[in-house]
Scaffold this motif. Structure first.
Motif, PDB file in Angstrom:
ATOM      1  N   ASP A  20       4.517 -20.653  -6.989  1.00 53.38           N
ATOM      2  CA  ASP A  20       5.224 -21.530  -6.041  1.00 53.38           C
ATOM      3  C   ASP A  20       5.474 -20.412  -5.092  1.00 53.38           C
ATOM      4  N   ASN A  21       6.102 -20.694  -3.709  1.00 54.40           N
ATOM      5  CA  ASN A  21       6.149 -19.932  -2.750  1.00 54.40           C
ATOM      6  C   ASN A  21       7.305 -18.718  -2.897  1.00 54.40           C
ATOM      7  N   ASP A  22       7.743 -18.587  -4.162  1.00 50.05           N
ATOM      8  CA  ASP A  22       8.795 -17.467  -4.401  1.00 50.05           C
ATOM      9  C   ASP A  22       8.284 -16.222  -4.719  1.00 50.05           C
ATOM     10  N   VAL A  23       6.681 -16.117  -4.612  1.00 50.62           N
ATOM     11  CA  VAL A  23       6.147 -14.923  -5.013  1.00 50.62           C
ATOM     12  C   VAL A  23       6.229 -13.801  -3.934  1.00 50.62           C
ATOM     13  N   LYS A  24       6.677 -12.707  -4.541  1.00 44.05           N
ATOM     14  CA  LYS A  24       6.907 -11.630  -3.376  1.00 44.05           C
ATOM     15  C   LYS A  24       5.820 -10.464  -3.848  1.00 44.05           C
ATOM     16  N   PHE A  25       5.168  -9.989  -2.752  1.00 44.83           N
ATOM     17  CA  PHE A  25       4.319  -9.031  -2.902  1.00 44.83           C
ATOM     18  C   PHE A  25       4.148  -7.654  -2.100  1.00 44.83           C
ATOM     19  N   TYR A  26       4.261  -6.672  -2.816  1.00 42.26           N
ATOM     20  CA  TYR A  26       4.357  -5.397  -2.219  1.00 42.26           C
ATOM     21  C   TYR A  26       2.885  -4.615  -2.238  1.00 42.26           C
ATOM     22  N   HIS A  27       2.584  -4.106  -1.051  1.00 42.96           N
ATOM     23  CA  HIS A  27       1.546  -3.445  -0.743  1.00 42.96           C
ATOM     24  C   HIS A  27       1.504  -2.298   0.189  1.00 42.96           C
ATOM     25  N   PRO A  28       1.980  -1.029  -0.423  1.00 43.13           N
ATOM     26  CA  PRO A  28       2.443   0.068   0.458  1.00 43.13           C
ATOM     27  C   PRO A  28       1.108   0.398   1.246  1.00 43.13           C
ATOM     28  N   LYS A  29       1.382   0.789   2.625  1.00 41.97           N
ATOM     29  CA  LYS A  29       0.645   1.296   3.530  1.00 41.97           C
ATOM     30  C   LYS A  29       0.720   2.220   4.406  1.00 41.97           C
ATOM     31  N   ILE A  30      -0.008   3.051   5.072  1.00 36.43           N
ATOM     32  CA  ILE A  30       0.176   3.834   6.231  1.00 36.43           C
ATOM     33  C   ILE A  30      -0.649   3.611   7.472  1.00 36.43           C
ATOM     34  N   PHE A  81       8.922   3.238  -8.434  1.00 33.74           N
ATOM     35  CA  PHE A  81       8.069   3.413  -7.454  1.00 33.74           C
ATOM     36  C   PHE A  81       8.175   2.619  -6.168  1.00 33.74           C
ATOM     37  N   ILE A  82       8.354   1.582  -6.367  1.00 33.92           N
ATOM     38  CA  ILE A  82       8.582   0.470  -5.127  1.00 33.92           C
ATOM     39  C   ILE A  82       9.737   0.901  -4.517  1.00 33.92           C
ATOM     40  N   GLU A  83      10.830   1.413  -5.015  1.00 33.53           N
ATOM     41  CA  GLU A  83      12.135   1.632  -4.160  1.00 33.53           C
ATOM     42  C   GLU A  83      11.760   3.020  -3.510  1.00 33.53           C
ATOM     43  N   CYS A  84      11.106   3.817  -4.233  1.00 34.47           N
ATOM     44  CA  CYS A  84      10.775   5.132  -3.579  1.00 34.47           C
ATOM     45  C   CYS A  84       9.856   4.670  -2.260  1.00 34.47           C
ATOM     46  N   CYS A  85       8.956   4.071  -2.486  1.00 32.47           N
ATOM     47  CA  CYS A  85       8.137   3.625  -1.337  1.00 32.47           C
ATOM     48  C   CYS A  85       8.955   2.938  -0.070  1.00 32.47           C
ATOM     49  N   LYS A  86       9.668   1.938  -0.495  1.00 36.58           N
ATOM     50  CA  LYS A  86      10.441   1.448   0.561  1.00 36.58           C
ATOM     51  C   LYS A  86      11.579   2.276   1.240  1.00 36.58           C
ATOM     52  N   SER A  87      11.886   3.267   0.532  1.00 37.46           N
ATOM     53  CA  SER A  87      12.799   4.321   1.138  1.00 37.46           C
ATOM     54  C   SER A  87      12.067   5.329   2.323  1.00 37.46           C
ATOM     55  N   TYR A  88      10.770   5.263   2.225  1.00 33.93           N
ATOM     56  CA  TYR A  88      10.096   6.132   3.116  1.00 33.93           C
ATOM     57  C   TYR A  88       9.365   5.246   4.170  1.00 33.93           C
ATOM     58  N   GLU A  89       9.800   3.932   4.163  1.00 35.18           N
ATOM     59  CA  GLU A  89       9.129   3.024   5.324  1.00 35.18           C
ATOM     60  C   GLU A  89       9.772   3.164   6.513  1.00 35.18           C
ATOM     61  N   ASN A  90       8.838   3.057   7.699  1.00 33.53           N
ATOM     62  CA  ASN A  90       9.586   2.850   9.085  1.00 33.53           C
ATOM     63  C   ASN A  90       9.838   1.617   9.386  1.00 33.53           C
ATOM     64  N   LYS A 115       8.153  -0.555  11.065  1.00 37.99           N
ATOM     65  CA  LYS A 115       7.074  -1.368  11.065  1.00 37.99           C
ATOM     66  C   LYS A 115       6.752  -1.874   9.511  1.00 37.99           C
ATOM     67  N   GLY A 116       7.206  -1.234   8.713  1.00 34.75           N
ATOM     68  CA  GLY A 116       6.701  -1.291   7.183  1.00 34.75           C
ATOM     69  C   GLY A 116       5.746  -0.359   6.830  1.00 34.75           C
ATOM     70  N   PHE A 117       5.439   0.683   7.272  1.00 33.45           N
ATOM     71  CA  PHE A 117       4.393   1.874   7.106  1.00 33.45           C
ATOM     72  C   PHE A 117       4.977   3.120   6.505  1.00 33.45           C
ATOM     73  N   LEU A 118       4.608   3.488   5.485  1.00 33.74           N
ATOM     74  CA  LEU A 118       5.111   4.795   4.950  1.00 33.74           C
ATOM     75  C   LEU A 118       5.064   5.926   5.756  1.00 33.74           C
ATOM     76  N   THR A 119       6.275   6.853   6.011  1.00 31.26           N
ATOM     77  CA  THR A 119       6.086   7.786   6.880  1.00 31.26           C
ATOM     78  C   THR A 119       5.351   9.105   6.334  1.00 31.26           C
ATOM     79  N   ASN A 138       7.455  14.714   0.321  1.00 31.78           N
ATOM     80  CA  ASN A 138       8.190  14.511  -0.941  1.00 31.78           C
ATOM     81  C   ASN A 138       7.678  14.610  -2.057  1.00 31.78           C
ATOM     82  N   MET A 139       6.402  13.872  -2.159  1.00 35.03           N
ATOM     83  CA  MET A 139       5.634  13.934  -3.400  1.00 35.03           C
ATOM     84  C   MET A 139       4.854  15.253  -3.846  1.00 35.03           C
ATOM     85  N   VAL A 140       4.620  15.900  -2.755  1.00 34.91           N
ATOM     86  CA  VAL A 140       4.152  17.171  -3.121  1.00 34.91           C
ATOM     87  C   VAL A 140       5.025  18.307  -3.568  1.00 34.91           C
TER      88      VAL A 140
END
Length: 125
Positions: free
Chosen positions: A24-34, A95-104, A106-110, A116-118
């Protein structure tokens, strides 16, 4: 519950459409991008790149039932669902929360995400 799906990049839109129609339409998708710039002479062109390439996170309550995931494993555009998603929900969420915390905005990772990962995960011996 989150699942990790490996999707054929050419059929990415088809997979998302088929999954939302099937569940149904309640599906959420997450695809981190730069987003990055490429220079062509004196012109600059912006590009997007998915950091996990053809892997995507999908969330829906119906994924709690492992037999439900096996029922939808033949959707067009889907290669397979990764096994062990039930046992690894905490790691997926972190992992998803970590990625979302570094998004600008527009939804892109900074760039600080990779710095931070290094610092946290990589060590030179």
């Amino acid at each position: 519950m989150w699942v990790v799906a490996k999707v054929k990049i050419k059929n990415f839109g088809t997979f998302k459409k088929n999954l939302t129609e099937k569940i149904d339409n309640d599906v959420k998708f997450y695809h981190p991008k730069i987003q990055y710039d490429k220079y062509f002479g004196d012109k600059v062109k912006k590009f997007e790149k998915f950091i996990l390439e053809n892997y995507i996170f999908c969330y829906h309550e119906k994924f709690k039932k492992s037999n439900y995931v096996s029922e939808i494993r033949f959707l067009r555009g889907l290669e397979y669902f990764l096994e062990g998603y039930i046992q690894n929900q905490n790691q997926i969420l972190k992992f998803i929360e970590c990625c979302k915390s570094y998004e600008n905005e527009k939804g892109f990772l900074t760039q600080s995400f990779f710095k931070n990962m290094v610092i946290k995960k990589a060590q030179f011996i």
